[in-house]
Design a protein around this motif. Structure first.
Motif, PDB file in Angstrom:
ATOM      1  N   SER A 130       0.825  -1.221   0.000  1.00  0.00           N
ATOM      2  CA  SER A 130       0.000   0.000   0.000  1.00  0.00           C
ATOM      3  C   SER A 130       0.856   1.268   0.000  1.00  0.00           C
ATOM      4  O   SER A 130       0.540   2.241   0.683  1.00  0.00           O
ATOM      5  N   THR A 131       1.955   1.245  -0.734  1.00  0.00           N
ATOM      6  CA  THR A 131       2.939   2.326  -0.879  1.00  0.00           C
ATOM      7  C   THR A 131       3.565   2.739   0.452  1.00  0.00           C
ATOM      8  O   THR A 131       4.018   3.867   0.611  1.00  0.00           O
ATOM      9  N   GLY A 132       3.611   1.832   1.408  1.00  0.00           N
ATOM     10  CA  GLY A 132       4.268   2.087   2.685  1.00  0.00           C
ATOM     11  C   GLY A 132       5.404   1.100   2.920  1.00  0.00           C
ATOM     12  O   GLY A 132       5.699   0.240   2.089  1.00  0.00           O
ATOM     13  N   TYR A 133       6.084   1.243   4.071  1.00  0.00           N
ATOM     14  CA  TYR A 133       7.160   0.343   4.484  1.00  0.00           C
ATOM     15  C   TYR A 133       8.355   0.421   3.515  1.00  0.00           C
ATOM     16  O   TYR A 133       8.313   1.099   2.494  1.00  0.00           O
ATOM     17  N   ALA A 134       9.415  -0.322   3.844  1.00  0.00           N
ATOM     18  CA  ALA A 134      10.618  -0.345   3.011  1.00  0.00           C
ATOM     19  C   ALA A 134      10.430  -1.134   1.728  1.00  0.00           C
ATOM     20  O   ALA A 134      11.262  -1.045   0.825  1.00  0.00           O
ATOM     21  N   GLY A 135       9.355  -1.899   1.620  1.00  0.00           N
ATOM     22  CA  GLY A 135       9.131  -2.693   0.414  1.00  0.00           C
ATOM     23  C   GLY A 135       8.132  -2.098  -0.536  1.00  0.00           C
ATOM     24  O   GLY A 135       7.795  -2.721  -1.556  1.00  0.00           O
ATOM     25  N   GLY A 136       7.628  -0.896  -0.268  1.00  0.00           N
ATOM     26  CA  GLY A 136       6.532  -0.325  -1.035  1.00  0.00           C
ATOM     27  C   GLY A 136       6.913   0.145  -2.426  1.00  0.00           C
ATOM     28  O   GLY A 136       8.084   0.291  -2.780  1.00  0.00           O
ATOM     29  N   ALA A 137       5.877   0.427  -3.218  1.00  0.00           N
ATOM     30  CA  ALA A 137       6.061   0.809  -4.617  1.00  0.00           C
ATOM     31  C   ALA A 137       6.807   2.123  -4.781  1.00  0.00           C
ATOM     32  O   ALA A 137       7.368   2.394  -5.856  1.00  0.00           O
TER      33      ALA A 137
END
Length: 360
Positions: A130-137
């Motif tokens: 959801s475009t959050g965290y270190a793995g986001g888009a």
């Protein structure tokens, strides 16, 4: 649990009828994390930050029944930094969302500062993080600046019909003498039924500067973003897909413009595309998230990049989650993509988040 107040309590002169038909809801997110970033020219950074998963915020949402199937609505939402207690954008009050509108059986019309249809498609449909965290888009997709929110916006959202949804938005440039300078427009159409959710979104941005006393006019190419986002729930795993094509000036702004890796200065692409494949799956009491992405820069700079991320969300209740997420980027030919999170653009090509998020 959301705190609901009767709007007439805020409007002391309101009638008994208004008291029964109007309401205001206070809502928000409180998010704090330990973030470790590495790989940048400035070296490793360890910090306590706000909003790695979702930006810390407080908002007010209200509705009033006007009768005949019509209602008035508004949203006022401000962001803040939990680590310092400051507002997250100086000189603003409701920098995240600020709009008022009317809802009828024919759809909803809202006016003010709002999310773009392109961003909503990426966040709600295409990205497991959801475009959050270190793995986001945000690591490779151009989910920054006015691609996310636009001021001076009029938006119409059609009522959902047989699984189909659609919206269209227009943002005035408000520059005298040139009605197109600075304007932005967007739209999306989607379909959701059973396990399938798919949405196509478009963003159109004019970055021209109109002539004015003491101002030199600037003509630039129009920025365009076309995004196809989808997910499918197989029950044991939910699969995600997103593909965005970007063309023109400021269509793909970099999150970090300060040459974070040294050497060849990174250049924002004006012709390229991004693709994401991801998943979410229940593991134990929580949820495993993962994605891989690639950026294909078609300009002469050829600053491509690849990224991957993995994380685990552990619920303590319906409103409180613990999370641990890691993200990594492989830049090519001096590309300057950094591992971001929901509230920060990042400083390096690797990052780890360990945090807690509470919604109210």
């Amino acid at each position: 649990m959301k705190k609901t107040m009767i709007a007439a309590a805020l409007l002391a002169c309101g009638s008994g009828s208004a008291f029964a038909q109007s309401a205001v809801t206070i809502y928000g997110t409180v998010d704090a994390a330990y973030v470790r970033e590495s790989g940048g020219a400035a070296g490793t950074s360890n910090k306590i930050t706000s909003g790695a998963a979702a930006a810390s915020r407080i908002g007010f949402r209200g509705t009033e029944d006007l009768g005949g199937g019509m209602s008035a609505l508004f949203t006022l939402e401000t962001g803040f930094r939990l680590d310092t207690g400051e507002v997250d954008s100086s000189g603003t009050i409701f920098n995240r969302q600020a709009f008022v509108g009317l809802k009828t059986r024919a759809g909803t019309l809202t006016v003010g500062r709002q999310y773009t249809p392109w961003h909503q498609a990426l966040t709600q449909v295409g990205d497991p993080f959801s475009t959050g965290y270190a793995g986001g888009a945000k690591n490779l997709f151009p989910d920054f600046g006015s691609n996310v929110r636009a001021s001076n916006t009029v938006m119409y959202a059609a009522p959902a019909t047989a699984g189909f949804t659609a919206d269209i938005a227009y943002s005035a440039g408000e520059q005298g003498g040139d009605s197109s300078a600075g304007e932005q427009a967007g739209a999306s159409v989607g379909y959701a039924s059973g396990p399938l959710n798919v949405r196509l979104a478009y963003n159109h941005k004019n970055s021209d500067v109109a002539a004015a006393p003491g101002v030199t006019p600037v003509n630039r190419s129009v920025g365009r973003n076309l995004l196809l986002a989808a997910n499918y729930d197989f029950k044991v795993v939910k699969a995600y897909f997103a593909y965005s094509k970007d063309e023109g000036f400021n269509s793909a702004p970099l999150g970090n413009n300060s040459n974070p890796f040294g050497g060849v200065p990174p250049t924002a692409s004006t012709d390229g595309n991004e693709m994401l494949l991801g998943l979410s799956a229940p593991v134990g009491a929580g949820t495993l998230l993962a994605s891989v992405m690639r950026k294909d820069d078609k300009t002469s700079f050829n600053q491509d990049a690849r990224s991957w991320g993995v994380g685990y969300l552990h619920p303590l209740s319906k409103r409180t989650n613990l999370y641990a997420v890691y993200g990594s980027i492989d830049n090519e030919n001096g590309a300057g993509y950094t591992v971001a999170n929901n509230s920060e653009s990042g400083t390096g090509d690797r990052a780890f988040n360990l945090g807690v998020r509470h919604n109210f």
